[in-house]
Design a protein around this motif. Sequence first.
Motif, PDB file in Angstrom:
ATOM      1  N   VAL A 503       0.857  -1.181   0.000  1.00 38.42           N
ATOM      2  CA  VAL A 503       0.000   0.000   0.000  1.00 38.42           C
ATOM      3  C   VAL A 503       0.891   1.229   0.000  1.00 38.42           C
ATOM      4  N   THR A 504       0.593   2.160  -0.903  1.00 36.82           N
ATOM      5  CA  THR A 504       1.332   3.418  -1.024  1.00 36.82           C
ATOM      6  C   THR A 504       0.437   4.528  -0.492  1.00 36.82           C
ATOM      7  N   MET A 524       0.061   3.173  14.794  1.00 40.35           N
ATOM      8  CA  MET A 524      -0.090   4.286  13.887  1.00 40.35           C
ATOM      9  C   MET A 524       1.021   4.230  12.844  1.00 40.35           C
ATOM     10  N   LEU A 525       0.663   4.306  11.561  1.00 36.16           N
ATOM     11  CA  LEU A 525       1.683   4.305  10.517  1.00 36.16           C
ATOM     12  C   LEU A 525       2.438   5.626  10.528  1.00 36.16           C
ATOM     13  N   ASP A 526       3.743   5.514  10.335  1.00 32.31           N
ATOM     14  CA  ASP A 526       4.598   6.701  10.288  1.00 32.31           C
ATOM     15  C   ASP A 526       4.542   7.273   8.878  1.00 32.31           C
ATOM     16  N   VAL A 527       3.590   8.148   8.664  1.00 31.08           N
ATOM     17  CA  VAL A 527       3.371   8.759   7.357  1.00 31.08           C
ATOM     18  C   VAL A 527       3.649  10.250   7.470  1.00 31.08           C
ATOM     19  N   GLU A 542       5.164  10.325   0.015  1.00 31.89           N
ATOM     20  CA  GLU A 542       4.429   9.080   0.138  1.00 31.89           C
ATOM     21  C   GLU A 542       5.348   7.994   0.675  1.00 31.89           C
ATOM     22  N   VAL A 543       4.730   6.975   1.280  1.00 35.52           N
ATOM     23  CA  VAL A 543       5.478   5.846   1.819  1.00 35.52           C
ATOM     24  C   VAL A 543       4.839   4.556   1.323  1.00 35.52           C
ATOM     25  N   ASP A 544       5.654   3.493   1.205  1.00 36.82           N
ATOM     26  CA  ASP A 544       5.185   2.163   0.818  1.00 36.82           C
ATOM     27  C   ASP A 544       5.235   1.256   2.038  1.00 36.82           C
ATOM     28  N   VAL A 545       4.172   0.514   2.229  1.00 37.84           N
ATOM     29  CA  VAL A 545       4.092  -0.425   3.347  1.00 37.84           C
ATOM     30  C   VAL A 545       3.579  -1.744   2.808  1.00 37.84           C
ATOM     31  N   GLU A 546       4.280  -2.829   3.154  1.00 32.52           N
ATOM     32  CA  GLU A 546       3.826  -4.162   2.755  1.00 32.52           C
ATOM     33  C   GLU A 546       2.976  -4.742   3.877  1.00 32.52           C
ATOM     34  N   LEU A 547       1.801  -5.247   3.499  1.00 32.69           N
ATOM     35  CA  LEU A 547       0.859  -5.761   4.489  1.00 32.69           C
ATOM     36  C   LEU A 547       0.643  -7.254   4.263  1.00 32.69           C
TER      37      LEU A 547
END
Length: 757
Positions: A503-504, A524-527, A542-547
């Motif tokens: 997710v971006t 909490m995501l560090d965005v 923007e940040v990318d997170v793998e879920l």
Amino acid sequence: MPDLPRPRDTGAADEGRPDSGAPSSPGGQGAPPRQVSVPAYEIATFEAIFSQSSMGLFLADADLRLFRVNEHFARVYGRPAEDYAGRAPHDFLPRVEADRLTAALRQVLDSGEPVLDMQVVGSSPVHRGRRRFSVSLYRLHDTDGAVIGVAGVATDVTTAQRAEREAAHTRRDLALLNEAGARIGNSLDLETTARQLLDVAVPHFCDLAAVDLYKALVSGDEDPVGTGDGSAELRRVAGASAVSGGPEELGGDEGDGAVQVGAVHRYPFGSVAAKALRTGQVQSVSTPDGGDEQPDMADGSAGGVVRSTLVVPMVGRDTVLGVVHFSRAKGSEPFGERDVALAAELTARAAVCIDNARLYRREHERALLLQRSLLPPGNPEAAGLDIACRYLPGNAAAEVGGDWFDVIDLPGHRTALVVGDVMGRGLRAAVAMGELRTAVRTLALLDLEPAEVLSQLDEIARGLSDPSVGRSRRAKDRDADDLAEVYLATCVYAVYDAVTRRVTIANAGHLPPVVLQPGDQALMLDVPHGLPLGVGGEPFEEVDVELPDGALLALYTDGLVESRHHALDEGLEALRDALTGAALPLEDACDHVLAELDTQHGEDDVALLMARVRGLPADAVGDWTLPPQGQSVAQARELARARLEGWGLSELVDTTELLVSELVTNALRHGKGDIRLRLLLDRTLVCEVWDSGLVQPRRRRARDTDEGGRGLQLVSLLSRSWGSRRTPYGKTVWFELNLPDGQSKAPDLAEALLSMY
């Protein structure tokens, strides 16, 4: 008969008269009158009153027979005074009234107690109709105290009582109108207003009543007016009764007199109710008291119960809205002219309120329809995600405020998740939200990166905030500050790829998303926070997170965690705790979060969007790289056929092969570098062809003599949807096909090919 003294029988009285023959004094003045006895004065007084009084006077002997009446009494009953001598009450009164008067005379004669203001009803040849008299009786004694009879005073009080009755009716009417003004119209609901009218009317004005409104009006149609003949369908919206045999006895359509509250019916053309609806005039239906004839049920009357009915059309702003039945039961006084005017006034007041309620309902439904259109469907679907969402407006009068969320399908089984919050509340914020939401959807379909979407949205918000764009000078001066505030908004925009499970996320001043991974605590995501939309001046990151599969992603607005009763950090901590303990199905988890947090404060709108990850399995993805050679077209067809047959989608093989050939051929002709072919299977089948060329394909209509140019037109005809998007290394052209459901027929390839020529 007693021998009462007369003035002429008393010598003393004759001696005291001026014309008695006494000598006159010199100068023309008579001599001083002689001394007159007291009895003479009493008799003279009695005679003057008896003969000149405006009241009817009569004397009865001990046998209760009249022996003397004055001229006024005689005139009332139309006989000379001397004719009443020896007569009894039965000779000039109805039997019942005569019995009452005789009994009262006997009571006074025996007891000596006077009877005062006894009401007696009789008739008079001088006046039409029944007359009402007030009779007072007194016992008579002679000089020795012996009872000799009864004296009576009779006063015609018909006019006075009529005036008193009129005054009482007037007071009642004014009281009803005052009550109507206080009770009717307190609600903007049609049925409630109709019930309020009947609460005022029953039982103070009538015994039973009912309200019928045009069905089209109740259902909210634009034009509530029925057919011109008054026989359109009506709905009974209210009824009230103070007698047995309630308002359902007030009949409706032909062949069935019973109409229940809530039932739809119609009146025949010839009925009184239909005539009232046609003419807009009050109609009256009466049954003679005690008669065998019953009114027609279609006239709106219940023959077994009702004596008199007023059928009053309900007219608001020159529009007939329905009809009201006011009925009085047998034994009650029938309606008169005064009642007709009162019924019309009561109905007119209710009609204005009902018409206001009709207009409010119409405008309210339009506003709600507009507001609901600003939000996505209640159960959005997405590839590789389970979605649950909740929306709670801060204003109970509106269903949408400044908060919004959206779920947008993107090519390649990707999904954009959006949550935003426009500063402000109410309809004004909802309008701003609608404009921004539309802009987000438009930008998302361009398949831009999340940070680029927010950058473009920031430019749009700043343009909307500028009061100088497309507005008059007066509007600019009045609304400059308001508009600048309304179009400040926060937003978080996330794109999830079901294939890579990544997710971006980009953020514009919004609260950070919360992620709950299986077996872990909610975090909490560090965005990067970013600036709100409409401020400008800073780029978005923007940040990318793998879920992993089963992970829970929650996007929300500040109304969920912010309150005047606690700090924001406390609300965020409560949200993390609620999500950590929400090991439930997604819909139940949504409800659990709202139950755990204080969402009923009404201080702000609340939006909550939760998504549970379920990425595409490896066997649902086919991914190949082909060299930029002519043989790659046939190879691509073979790969596609083999994968579709492996998925059990033989019905789609022919169509897919044809469209894959077109896209790979275009990539060879107009693209660069290696060709990538990818097939994705989820709710639909998606085929993607990647290359390094930057030129986007454009569909055009080929002429009949052209040998090419029909490839993309064919793709458009045979696929559910198609398109292209830029990638960091070139472009991707894709098409989407519906999966076979056993009912829909696969597209005919030959027909599609022929339709292009």
